[in-house]
Design an enzyme around this catalytic site. Structure first.
Site, PDB file in Angstrom:
ATOM      1  N   HIS A  94     -28.183   9.522  -9.303  1.00 56.11           N
ATOM      2  CA  HIS A  94     -27.015   9.667 -10.083  1.00 56.11           C
ATOM      3  C   HIS A  94     -26.105   8.161  -9.998  1.00 56.11           C
ATOM      4  CE1 HIS A  94     -23.021  11.982 -11.105  1.00 56.11           C
ATOM      5  NE2 HIS A  94     -23.508  11.265 -12.048  1.00 56.11           N
ATOM      6  N   GLU A  97     -27.748   5.370 -11.573  1.00 54.25           N
ATOM      7  CA  GLU A  97     -27.350   5.352 -13.146  1.00 54.25           C
ATOM      8  C   GLU A  97     -26.151   4.536 -13.357  1.00 54.25           C
ATOM      9  OE1 GLU A  97     -25.142   7.917 -16.010  1.00 54.25           O
ATOM     10  OE2 GLU A  97     -26.383   9.280 -14.871  1.00 54.25           O
TER      11      GLU A  97
END
Length: 963
Positions: A94, A97
């Site tokens: 995450h 990203e």
């Protein structure tokens, strides 16, 4: 006078643009084994139900996979995804990203992704982190824009800078609570850190995540890919870079292109600019099958108490969860998906009948039905709002219901209705169809399934029908195999702990102490210095000339017309829009609420919620719609609209209703059923059904309630109707509520009134002013036990048709991109924030925000910045591109003409607005800022959702509502 105009999007039999074969013909000549620009074709498949020709390829040098879906659609799509399988709770995929989008080798500027939002006409731009994959998709209709975004995206994922400052901003960092005062305590900050604190403030998210972690505990599904705030600070910058090197490699990549742009151009660019620079490496990201249990398991978790629970004694959530088969078997996946839908969806479903109707709980559990996004699929069923003593009862009902299904099977009528819905879903065309395709096939492809197999829905449905015809007990045997005889079964319960939040805060403080207690004074000084350096970077104005961009002069000067025709049928005005809808009809109707007495208006949202769940005419609630034509998407909802013709805003409330179905079915008695609701003896049961579907907690999912609350406060509570549905259901007896429903039906669905309303000239407007309305200013906090805030501030401005609206629209984009993003997200650590300009309302917002009153100060400072002209001409041009990006998004056939129908905005008015957008200049923006947004210029409402706030509670200017 109440009026119901009708909008009808009808089909015609001329070839649909997606049926024409230009893009598909260009690739149909390809054959397996053929080589193209460093790739080898592995498969060519026609998918006629989707009007596509798909080509699977593999890159020779790296092993990267590529799926191209050729379709004569101008809205082209792209994505690159990676199988990302973390084995801890630090949220590394995450945070990666986020950080990958913060600058790359070719585009070494801070956050090129966010900057491209203002330099592009993309119809979609985003990035997703799932449990086991990370995807970077975009869509665009403009070829140069597509190429620009392709370059930015590919450079971001393969050559990101991954600077430590970006890691600290997006992931986590230690920083003084007040950066300007080094004597203030050190705290954890970071965008993802605060985002996940917000996620886990919601008990439904907590439960759903725990189900997955405990049902599949042995590998990546046993951890939280998004990150657990308790463990995010354990992630180091070095570990982030290592994860990128091992996971963001072409050998672990899946590329996807869709639309009418040539495949060979995609392949040539991707290969020559990126893939040929890599060598194939061994990839160790495969997810193994979960080790199967020999007997069922049970577990329990705790959560914060729900202050919105109607009954504080019924505060437990329970779900029974089953691990099923691999999603890479497309037929088994389709079969189990159909079974899951039959078991739980709709008022006649077995679990709906056995769990919801008896009023054991308030609604289904947070995770419900078939879930096919992990390597092995799962099925979940349960309840929330259950008394702890009834948990065993729920478990027993689940078993007995499965036994009954195994014994009796499913009604053929429900199976046919579901297959009909699948048929309609294939015919239904969305604006971002290419994006929908890749998201739907991402999970099986991620686990080495054939993505073209999962898209051939007709093939799967025909096989399903064949299996069912050959074996009438086909579904019953599957239920027995995957549910009754399946020992890999988890029963998870969740109950409130009054000390839950205190324990989280204590654990956070302990974690913080483990970092800070061992810091020397020199190290603390260094942290302060690094914080100031980060702030300086965030405040610096960058040279972004390296980023590609479109120009305002690239925009089309004219709007795309949406031709409609208004006729009269049975005394009602009917707007007809002939479109290539694949023989599907989209029917919409509007009823103005001006005739509804004030004392009944709070009941209208409840009326709309329940109307499609009760009997009508000769049908009881189980058979409201004939089985030869199950309807996809019928429903009602309440909207607040603003008169756009006059300068003085005329707010009005309206009820919209309608649906989607095949042409021959939608007109065969559908409209005749609406006036017949609430006339059967089935009404009381309908109210029971409604009570089971009201979930107050879900209405504030992710803070989504904040926009409605903020706007409603500006309009004197016009938006919410004065009360929430569940409050009314609790305060009023069901018979009294049904009596009110019958009165409402008489006002909204009375044909005599419809005939009166139909008698209007072309110049008449369908909107009737709500005389009870008067603009209001207020400050309201909705206090809830969250760990973050959702902030909103709204001001009254001018409607769409007025000259200033274009300038306000551009202003909202300038504030969002050039000021609020920096102050609220980058510096403040919120997950997001911005400004929006609606029809007569200008709003500021933030979400998952660690700050509250400080963010309101940011809103005010943003206005001051704009009034002083703190923006550049380049900022204005980029903001205009953002506005055109919204207005020029593709309109699917079923939505054509809807703007005119709902708000009366004509093609002429849209063109007038477009001309004004081109002409907006610096003086216009400073002028509208000063006239409408500076303090005291317009009615203003501020509201937010968040935890107890001492400063707010002690300020008489604020109203605190504890729901």
């Amino acid at each position: 006078m109440s009026l119901i105009p009708i909008s009808l999007s009808r089909s015609f039999r001329q070839p649909v643009r997606w049926q024409t074969g230009v893009a598909r013909d260009a690739v149909r000549c390809l054959q397996a084994g053929q080589q193209l620009h460093g790739y080898t074709v592995t498969k060519v498949v026609e998918i006629p139900e989707l009007f596509t020709t798909s080509i699977l390829l593999q890159h020779d040098k790296t092993g990267a996979q590529h799926l191209h879906m050729a379709r004569d659609d101008d809205n082209n799509a792209f994505s690159v995804s990676f199988r990302t399988t973390p084995l801890d709770n630090t949220g590394v995929p995450h945070i990666l990203e986020h950080t990958a989008l913060c600058g790359s080798r070719k585009y070494p500027v801070r956050d090129p992704f966010m900057k491209m939002l203002s330099r592009s006409l993309a119809t979609f731009m985003n990035a997703f982190t799932a449990s086991d994959w990370t995807m970077y998709p975009f869509c665009s209709q403009h070829r140069q824009d597509y190429n620009n975004l392709l370059s930015v995206y590919l450079d971001a994922v393969f050559y990101p800078q991954l600077r430590q400052t970006d890691f600290k901003q997006e992931g986590w960092r230690l920083e003084h609570e007040n950066l300007q005062d080094p004597s203030t305590p050190l705290v954890f900050k970071g965008v993802v850190y605060n985002e996940m604190k917000g996620v886990f403030s919601n008990s439904q998210h907590l439960f759903s995540e725990s189900v997955q972690n405990k049902l599949m505990p042995n590998h990546t599904y046993g951890v939280i890919s998004g990150g657990d705030p308790a463990y995010i600070p354990d992630l180091s910058w070095e570990k982030l870079k290592e994860f990128h090197a091992s996971h963001y490699h072409p050998s672990n990549a899946r590329f996807y292109t869709y639309g009418n742009f040539p495949l060979e151009e995609h392949l040539s660019y991707i290969n020559s600019n990126y893939l040929e620079n890599f060598q194939q490496i061994p990839v160790n990201t495969k997810v193994p099958k979960e080790k199967r249990w020999t007997k069922p398991r049970s577990d329990h978790i705790t959560c914060q108490p729900d202050p919105m629970a109607p009954d504080p004694d019924k505060n437990t959530t329970v779900a029974v969860n089953f691990l099923l088969s691999e999603i890479t078997d497309p037929f088994e996946a389709v079969t189990l998906s159909i079974i899951g839908t039959l078991l739980v969806d709709g008022e006649t479903a077995p679990f709906y009948q056995s769990l919801l109707i008896p009023q054991i709980g308030s609604s289904y559990s947070p995770v419900i039905g078939y879930q096919g996004y992990t390597y092995e699929a799962s099925f979940h069923v349960g309840l929330q709002g259950v008394h702890p003593h009834d948990v065993d009862k729920v478990k027993a009902i689940v078993d007995s219901t499965l036994d009954k299904v195994i014994e009796e099977g499913f009604e053929q009528e429900r199976i046919d209705a579901l297959l009909h819905k699948i048929e309609l879903s294939l015919k239904h065309q969305t604006g971002n169809f290419g994006l929908h395709l890749i998201v739907s096939t991402a999970s099986p492809w991620n686990h080495d399934g054939d993505p073209t197999d999962s898209l051939q829905v007709n093939k799967m449905v025909e096989r399903f029908k064949h299996e069912l015809n050959n074996n009438p007990k086909f579904l019953q045997e599957k239920v027995k195999q995957y549910f009754k005889e399946n020992p890999h079964r988890l029963t998870l319960t969740m109950g409130p702990d009054k000390d839950f939040e205190a324990k989280l805060k204590k654990a956070e403080q302990a974690k913080l102490a483990s970092f800070t207690n061992k810091l020397s004074d020199e190290e603390k000084n260094m942290l302060h210095k690094e914080g100031l350096e980060l702030l300086e970077l965030q405040m610096a104005r960058e040279d972004v000339s390296c980023l590609p961009t479109l120009k305002v002069y690239d925009m089309e000067s004219s709007v795309k017309p949406e031709p409609t025709n208004t006729v009269s049928t049975a005394g009602l005005p009917l707007q007809v829009c002939i479109q290539p809808t694949n023989e599907v009809v989209y029917l919409r109707m509007i009823s103005n609420m001006a005739a509804v007495p004030m004392e009944l208006k709070p009941y209208v949202p409840l009326f709309c919620e329940v109307i499609t769940k009760v009997g009508a005419g000769p049908y009881d609630y189980k058979t409201t719609l004939p089985t030869d034509g199950a309807v996809h998407g019928w429903g009602m909802n309440v909207d607040t609209i603003l008169h756009h013709i006059t300068r003085n805003l005329m707010p009005s409330k309206q009820v919209r209703f309608g649906g989607v179905d095949r042409r021959q079915l939608i007109t065969n008695g559908r409209r005749r059923l609406w006036p017949a609701v609430f006339q059967t003896e089935d009404m009381l049961l309908g109210m029971t059904i409604l009570q089971k579907t009201c979930s107050p907690r879900s209405k504030i999912e992710g803070g989504s309630l904040i926009g409605m609350k903020g706007k409603s406060q500006v309009y004197g509570n016009l938006e919410s109707g004065g009360s929430d549905e569940e409050d009314i259901a609790q305060r009023q007896g069901s018979h009294k509520v049904i009596q009110h429903f019958q009165e409402i039906r008489g006002h909204l669905l009375n044909k005599k009134q419809l005939r009166d309303g139909a008698r209007r000239s072309q110049s008449d407007n369908i909107i009737t002013k709500d005389e009870a309305f008067s603009p209001a200013s207020s400050n309201t906090q909705y206090e809830l036990p969250f760990s973050v805030n959702y902030m909103s501030k709204s001001l009254q401005t001018v409607p769409y048709s007025q000259p200033e609206h274009a300038s306000l629209k551009v202003l909202s984009k300038i504030l969002s991109r050039k000021y609020l993003h920096r102050e609220i997200r980058e510096k403040g650590g919120a997950y997001g924030g911005g400004a929006v300009c609606g029809n007569g309302v200008f709003s500021f917002f933030s979400y998952r925000d660690p700050n509250s009153l400080q963010t309101l100060e940011v809103f005010d400072k943003a206005v001051e910045w704009s009034a002083e002209g703190g923006f550049t001409d380049e900022d204005i041009d980029e903001a205009k591109l953002s506005v055109f990006q919204e207005s020029d998004k593709p309109v699917p056939p079923g939505q054509m003409g809807i703007t005119h129908f709902l708000s009366g905005v004509t093609d002429f008015m849209r063109q007038e607005q477009r001309d004004r957008l081109f002409a907006v200049n610096r003086e216009n923006i400073v002028d509208v800022t000063s006239r409408f947004l500076l303090p005291g210029k317009s009615p203003c409402s501020t509201s937010f959702i968040g935890p107890s706030n001492e400063a707010v509670s002690q300020d008489d200017k604020w109203t605190v509502i504890k729901e």
